[in-house]
Scaffold this motif. Structure first.
Motif, short mmCIF file in Angstrom:
data_model
loop_
_atom_site.label_atom_id
_atom_site.label_comp_id
_atom_site.label_asym_id
_atom_site.label_seq_id
_atom_site.Cartn_x
_atom_site.Cartn_y
_atom_site.Cartn_z
N GLY A 190 0.79 -1.22 0.00
CA GLY A 190 0.00 0.00 0.00
C GLY A 190 0.83 1.28 0.00
N PHE A 191 2.11 1.18 -0.35
CA PHE A 191 2.97 2.36 -0.44
C PHE A 191 2.75 3.04 -1.79
CE2 PHE A 191 6.50 -0.03 2.09
CZ PHE A 191 5.74 0.03 3.24
N LYS A 192 3.02 4.31 -1.87
CA LYS A 192 3.05 5.00 -3.16
C LYS A 192 4.27 4.46 -3.91
CE LYS A 192 0.10 8.72 -2.48
NZ LYS A 192 -0.85 7.94 -1.75
N THR A 193 4.20 4.43 -5.24
CA THR A 193 5.29 3.89 -6.03
C THR A 193 5.62 4.81 -7.20
OG1 THR A 193 3.76 2.57 -7.34
CG2 THR A 193 4.80 1.48 -5.45
N ILE A 194 6.91 4.88 -7.52
CA ILE A 194 7.38 5.64 -8.67
C ILE A 194 8.32 4.74 -9.47
CG2 ILE A 194 8.68 7.64 -9.49
CD1 ILE A 194 7.86 9.07 -6.89
N LEU A 195 7.97 4.52 -10.74
CA LEU A 195 8.81 3.73 -11.63
C LEU A 195 9.74 4.67 -12.38
CD1 LEU A 195 9.51 1.02 -13.07
CD2 LEU A 195 7.76 1.66 -14.76
N VAL A 196 11.03 4.36 -12.35
CA VAL A 196 12.04 5.11 -13.09
C VAL A 196 12.42 4.29 -14.31
CG1 VAL A 196 14.32 6.18 -12.98
CG2 VAL A 196 12.89 6.10 -10.93
N LEU A 197 12.30 4.89 -15.48
CA LEU A 197 12.52 4.15 -16.73
C LEU A 197 13.99 4.06 -17.14
CD1 LEU A 197 9.51 5.55 -18.78
CD2 LEU A 197 9.69 3.35 -17.58
N SER A 198 14.91 4.27 -16.23
CA SER A 198 16.33 4.23 -16.56
C SER A 198 16.97 2.87 -16.31
CB SER A 198 17.07 5.30 -15.75
OG SER A 198 16.88 5.08 -14.37
N GLY A 199 16.16 1.86 -16.01
CA GLY A 199 16.73 0.56 -15.68
C GLY A 199 16.06 -0.60 -16.37
N ASN A 200 15.46 -1.49 -15.59
CA ASN A 200 14.95 -2.76 -16.10
C ASN A 200 13.61 -2.70 -16.81
OD1 ASN A 200 17.07 -4.49 -15.33
ND2 ASN A 200 16.38 -4.41 -13.22
N THR A 201 12.80 -1.70 -16.60
CA THR A 201 11.45 -1.66 -17.16
C THR A 201 11.31 -0.49 -18.12
OG1 THR A 201 10.57 -2.61 -15.12
CG2 THR A 201 8.99 -1.60 -16.60
N SER A 202 10.76 -0.76 -19.30
CA SER A 202 10.48 0.31 -20.27
C SER A 202 9.00 0.65 -20.22
CB SER A 202 10.87 -0.13 -21.68
OG SER A 202 9.96 -1.10 -22.15
N ARG A 203 8.64 1.77 -20.80
CA ARG A 203 7.23 2.17 -20.85
C ARG A 203 6.39 1.12 -21.58
NH1 ARG A 203 5.24 6.91 -19.36
NH2 ARG A 203 7.24 7.97 -19.50
#
Length: 115
Positions: free
Chosen positions: A80-93
């Motif tokens: 239930g934490f807020k989350t921020i995905l940074v696209l500089s690593g393992n996951t792309s858009r």
């Protein structure tokens, strides 16, 4: 002896390209030993909850920032934490459509969080 893993990430991005991650090494050890590893790192609630408590935060004050949907973001979503995905690593858009859950925010780089 028990087999304990820090995380299930199959690979890790580096400046020189992708290298095997903990998950790849652990999979080899699991197959050879015939046992399943216990992961104490992301997305395990054990580590994330302990970090939140150590920082003295409540669930709604906690944000998980990471570059991998199935470890960093999944762990935050499950607690239930807020989350921020940074696209500089393992996951792309383009990868986002493969997941049933979503980060609260997606940024290109950690530098985008300065605003």
């Amino acid at each position: 002896a028990k087999l304990v893993a820090t995380n299930p990430d199959p690979n890790c991005p580096t400046d020189e390209g992708i290298r095997p991650g903990c998950g790849a090494i652990v999979a080899m050890l699991e197959a050879a030993a015939g046992v399943k590893a216990f992961s104490v790192g992301k997305p395990s609630p054990v580590m994330l909850r302990a970090a939140r408590k150590e920082l003295g935060l409540t669930t709604d004050q906690t944000i998980v920032i990471g570059d991998t949907m199935d470890t960093d973001i999944l762990g935050g979503v499950q607690l239930g934490f807020k989350t921020i995905l940074v696209l500089s690593g393992n996951t792309s858009r383009d990868d986002l459509s493969r997941f049933a859950y979503r980060p609260d925010k997606v940024v290109t780089s950690i530098g985008d969080l300065r605003h």
